[in-house]
Design a protein around this motif. Sequence first.
Motif, PDB file in Angstrom:
ATOM      1  N   UNK A  50      25.470   0.421  58.496  1.00 66.20           N
ATOM      2  CA  UNK A  50      24.447   0.864  59.442  1.00 66.20           C
ATOM      3  C   UNK A  50      25.153   1.630  60.556  1.00 66.20           C
ATOM      4  N   UNK A  51      24.777   2.893  60.734  1.00 64.29           N
ATOM      5  CA  UNK A  51      25.435   3.739  61.728  1.00 64.29           C
ATOM      6  C   UNK A  51      24.409   4.331  62.681  1.00 64.29           C
ATOM      7  N   UNK A  52      24.822   4.549  63.912  1.00 60.20           N
ATOM      8  CA  UNK A  52      23.948   5.180  64.897  1.00 60.20           C
ATOM      9  C   UNK A  52      23.534   6.559  64.422  1.00 60.20           C
ATOM     10  N   UNK A  53      22.362   6.965  64.834  1.00 62.55           N
ATOM     11  CA  UNK A  53      21.812   8.256  64.407  1.00 62.55           C
ATOM     12  C   UNK A  53      22.673   9.430  64.853  1.00 62.55           C
ATOM     13  N   UNK A  54      23.517   9.240  65.881  1.00 62.63           N
ATOM     14  CA  UNK A  54      24.340  10.346  66.367  1.00 62.63           C
ATOM     15  C   UNK A  54      25.730  10.401  65.714  1.00 62.63           C
ATOM     16  N   UNK A  55      26.015   9.512  64.773  1.00 63.88           N
ATOM     17  CA  UNK A  55      27.300   9.536  64.063  1.00 63.88           C
ATOM     18  C   UNK A  55      27.353  10.724  63.098  1.00 63.88           C
TER      19      UNK A  55
END
Length: 121
Positions: A50-55
């Motif tokens: 799960x990664x932040x949308x800005x990654x």
Amino acid sequence: MKIELTNEAKNKLQSYVNDGKNIILDLDDGLGRFSGEGDCALITKFRIIAVSADEDMSDYTITLDSDIGKIYYKQSAEDFIDDGLKLEVNPKTQLLVFKNSKEIIDNSVNIIDYDVVKANK
């Protein structure tokens, strides 16, 4: 293509989606920004990240449709993407099981929150 998620699998992933994170189905083969060194043994190992949308997700440009939204993966995982994709929870281990209509691909898929990994570096 679509991947089916059992209710138990959805429950494990929904909080990450609610937090605005992207879900990656990552083949841990040493390729891609979030992949480790890979495994030299003849083991197929997938992880949910799960990664932040800005990654930067430029390595993970292919998507699967699911009931919780898009699930991203990279080109090197394409050999495992086949009809009848499914994520379910193993009741004994509580880990995810990734399979298709022909076989179990990985019966111990971990869920990793990349923000937690970054915070602990």
